[in-house]
Scaffold this motif. Sequence first.
Motif, PDB file in Angstrom:
ATOM      1  N   LYS A 287       0.835  -1.206   0.000  1.00 19.13           N
ATOM      2  CA  LYS A 287       0.000   0.000   0.000  1.00 19.13           C
ATOM      3  C   LYS A 287       0.870   1.256   0.000  1.00 19.13           C
ATOM      4  N   LEU A 288       1.947   1.248   0.806  1.00 16.01           N
ATOM      5  CA  LEU A 288       2.855   2.393   0.838  1.00 16.01           C
ATOM      6  C   LEU A 288       3.524   2.599  -0.510  1.00 16.01           C
ATOM      7  N   ASN A 289       3.898   1.491  -1.143  1.00 12.12           N
ATOM      8  CA  ASN A 289       4.567   1.603  -2.441  1.00 12.12           C
ATOM      9  C   ASN A 289       3.651   2.169  -3.514  1.00 12.12           C
ATOM     10  N   ASN A 290       2.342   2.018  -3.314  1.00 11.59           N
ATOM     11  CA  ASN A 290       1.385   2.531  -4.294  1.00 11.59           C
ATOM     12  C   ASN A 290       1.057   4.006  -4.089  1.00 11.59           C
ATOM     13  N   LEU A 291       1.508   4.586  -2.977  1.00 14.07           N
ATOM     14  CA  LEU A 291       1.261   6.003  -2.733  1.00 14.07           C
ATOM     15  C   LEU A 291       2.171   6.857  -3.599  1.00 14.07           C
ATOM     16  N   PRO A 292       1.679   8.004  -4.080  1.00  8.10           N
ATOM     17  CA  PRO A 292       2.558   8.912  -4.825  1.00  8.10           C
ATOM     18  C   PRO A 292       3.771   9.294  -3.977  1.00  8.10           C
ATOM     19  N   SER A 293       4.944   9.365  -4.590  1.00 10.50           N
ATOM     20  CA  SER A 293       6.170   9.580  -3.812  1.00 10.50           C
ATOM     21  C   SER A 293       6.343  11.027  -3.350  1.00 10.50           C
ATOM     22  N   LEU A 294       5.899  12.009  -4.130  1.00  6.16           N
ATOM     23  CA  LEU A 294       6.039  13.433  -3.805  1.00  6.16           C
ATOM     24  C   LEU A 294       7.501  13.848  -3.644  1.00  6.16           C
TER      25      LEU A 294
ATOM     26  N   ILE B 165      -5.437  11.030  -2.983  1.00  3.44           N
ATOM     27  CA  ILE B 165      -5.064   9.768  -2.330  1.00  3.44           C
ATOM     28  C   ILE B 165      -4.678  10.016  -0.872  1.00  3.44           C
ATOM     29  N   TYR B 166      -3.860  11.032  -0.626  1.00  3.09           N
ATOM     30  CA  TYR B 166      -3.437  11.322   0.749  1.00  3.09           C
ATOM     31  C   TYR B 166      -4.583  11.881   1.581  1.00  3.09           C
ATOM     32  N   ARG B 167      -5.497  12.581   0.935  1.00  5.78           N
ATOM     33  CA  ARG B 167      -6.632  13.144   1.667  1.00  5.78           C
ATOM     34  C   ARG B 167      -7.447  12.053   2.366  1.00  5.78           C
ATOM     35  N   GLU B 168      -7.596  10.933   1.716  1.00  6.35           N
ATOM     36  CA  GLU B 168      -8.398   9.850   2.294  1.00  6.35           C
ATOM     37  C   GLU B 168      -7.852   9.422   3.651  1.00  6.35           C
ATOM     38  N   VAL B 169      -6.554   9.189   3.730  1.00  4.00           N
ATOM     39  CA  VAL B 169      -5.979   8.690   4.984  1.00  4.00           C
ATOM     40  C   VAL B 169      -5.914   9.794   6.033  1.00  4.00           C
ATOM     41  N   ILE B 170      -5.605  11.035   5.625  1.00  3.34           N
ATOM     42  CA  ILE B 170      -5.526  12.139   6.588  1.00  3.34           C
ATOM     43  C   ILE B 170      -6.895  12.425   7.194  1.00  3.34           C
ATOM     44  N   SER B 171      -7.927  12.496   6.375  1.00  2.43           N
ATOM     45  CA  SER B 171      -9.260  12.804   6.891  1.00  2.43           C
ATOM     46  C   SER B 171      -9.770  11.696   7.796  1.00  2.43           C
TER      47      SER B 171
ATOM     48  N   SER C 165       1.503   6.108   6.006  1.00  2.00           N
ATOM     49  CA  SER C 165       1.065   6.764   4.774  1.00  2.00           C
ATOM     50  C   SER C 165       1.212   8.274   4.890  1.00  2.00           C
ATOM     51  N   VAL C 166       0.785   8.839   6.031  1.00  2.00           N
ATOM     52  CA  VAL C 166       0.933  10.284   6.228  1.00  2.00           C
ATOM     53  C   VAL C 166       2.410  10.652   6.360  1.00  2.00           C
ATOM     54  N   GLU C 167       3.205   9.770   6.933  1.00  2.00           N
ATOM     55  CA  GLU C 167       4.645  10.020   7.026  1.00  2.00           C
ATOM     56  C   GLU C 167       5.232  10.276   5.641  1.00  2.00           C
ATOM     57  N   LYS C 168       4.776   9.529   4.660  1.00  2.00           N
ATOM     58  CA  LYS C 168       5.285   9.717   3.302  1.00  2.00           C
ATOM     59  C   LYS C 168       4.927  11.103   2.772  1.00  2.00           C
ATOM     60  N   PHE C 169       3.758  11.608   3.143  1.00  2.00           N
ATOM     61  CA  PHE C 169       3.321  12.947   2.754  1.00  2.00           C
ATOM     62  C   PHE C 169       4.154  14.015   3.472  1.00  2.00           C
TER      63      PHE C 169
ATOM     64  N   TRP D 139       0.930  25.313   4.310  1.00  2.00           N
ATOM     65  CA  TRP D 139      -0.509  25.224   4.597  1.00  2.00           C
ATOM     66  C   TRP D 139      -1.189  24.798   3.312  1.00  2.00           C
ATOM     67  N   MET D 140      -1.614  23.536   3.248  1.00  2.00           N
ATOM     68  CA  MET D 140      -2.110  22.965   1.992  1.00  2.00           C
ATOM     69  C   MET D 140      -3.523  22.410   2.150  1.00  2.00           C
ATOM     70  N   PRO D 141      -4.497  22.938   1.408  1.00  2.00           N
ATOM     71  CA  PRO D 141      -5.835  22.356   1.437  1.00  2.00           C
ATOM     72  C   PRO D 141      -5.856  21.001   0.731  1.00  2.00           C
ATOM     73  N   LEU D 142      -6.618  20.082   1.307  1.00  2.00           N
ATOM     74  CA  LEU D 142      -6.785  18.748   0.734  1.00  2.00           C
ATOM     75  C   LEU D 142      -8.020  18.682  -0.155  1.00  2.00           C
ATOM     76  N   VAL D 143      -8.828  19.729  -0.101  1.00  2.00           N
ATOM     77  CA  VAL D 143     -10.039  19.861  -0.916  1.00  2.00           C
ATOM     78  C   VAL D 143     -10.051  21.282  -1.487  1.00  2.00           C
ATOM     79  N   PRO D 144     -10.795  21.521  -2.559  1.00  2.00           N
ATOM     80  CA  PRO D 144     -10.882  22.900  -3.066  1.00  2.00           C
ATOM     81  C   PRO D 144     -11.486  23.827  -2.016  1.00  2.00           C
ATOM     82  N   ILE D 145     -10.945  25.034  -1.929  1.00  2.00           N
ATOM     83  CA  ILE D 145     -11.443  26.042  -0.990  1.00  2.00           C
ATOM     84  C   ILE D 145     -12.026  27.192  -1.805  1.00  2.00           C
TER      85      ILE D 145
END
Length: 273
Positions: free
Chosen positions: A3-10, A43-49, A84-88, A144-150
Motif C-alpha cells: 500500500k505504501l509503495n502505491n502512494l505517490p512519492s512526492l 489519495i493522501y486526503r483519504e488517509v488524513i481525513s 502513509s501520512v509520514e510519506k506525505f 498550509w495545503m488544502p486537501l479539498v478545493p477552498i
Amino acid sequence: MSKLNNLPSLNELHHLPEELIANYKHKGHTIVRGLAKQDEISIYREVISEIVKEHNNHTKPLHERDTYGKAFIQIANLWKISESVEKFVMARRFAKVAADLMGVPSVRIYHDQALFKEPGGGHTPWHQDQIYWPLDTDKTITLWMPLVPISEEVGSMTFASETHHNGYISKQEISDESHRTFKDYIEGKGIEQVNYGAMAAGDATFHSGWTLHSAPGNPTDQMREVMTIIYIADGLAIAEPGSNAQKNDLENWFPGQKAGDAAASPLNPIVYP
C-alpha cells in the motif's frame, strides 16, 4: 508495504522562480499553486481525513466551544500515527520549497498539524506561530495545503505583509485578546493584508513563523480540510523557554532535549536534502 509503495512519492523536486523567493523574503508569505497534483492529493486526503475523524476530541457542539475550539479541529504529528501520512509529511518536494524560501541548504520537521475548519466554524484570530516555539531564529516556515478545493468565500489565511521582520510583536497566545491587539496594530500601521482567495487542493501557502496571520470562518456547508507542515532550518539550537507555552512545545516536539541542545530530536528528522 504494498500500500505504501502505491502512494505517490512526492519526491520529484519543484523549482521556484527567483522572484517568488524574493517576494517571500520581503513579505513573509507566498503561495505556490499546484505544488501537489490533484491525483496525488486525493489519495493522501483519504488517509488524513480518516485520522482526523478518529482523533477528533471535540465533544461539545460548535456554539458551546471557546474561540480556539470553534476555529478548527487540530490533530498534530499525524506522521507518527500513519506510515502513509509520514510519506506525505516527509515529501522532498515540499521540503525543498521550504528550504529555498528560507534560503537554507537543509531543513528538519518541527511538527505537522491537520487543521480542519468545520462548516460554520469560527475565525482563527490574528497571531504569530513562533511565540509557542522555543527557537530564537527567523528560519522557520509553515506549509498550509488544502486537501479539498477552498472557495473564495473561505479563502486562504490572511497575512500581514512584512511583519516577520519585527520578530516578537506581542507574546499573546491565540485568543480574542490577540485578535484585538494585532488587528489594532495592523490597522494602526496601515500594514498590507493579503488573502490569496480560492485555492485548489494541492495549492500551498508558506509563511514565516513570525508573520502575523489569521483565517476567516467557514460559512459553507463543507469541511475546510487543511494539512500543515512546519519546517525549521537544520543546525538550530533550542532556546530557553520564555513561557509555559514554549515549555510545553519543548516537551512535546523536542522530547528529552533542553535549552542549548541541537533542535534535532528523533521527532525532527532532516527531510531535505
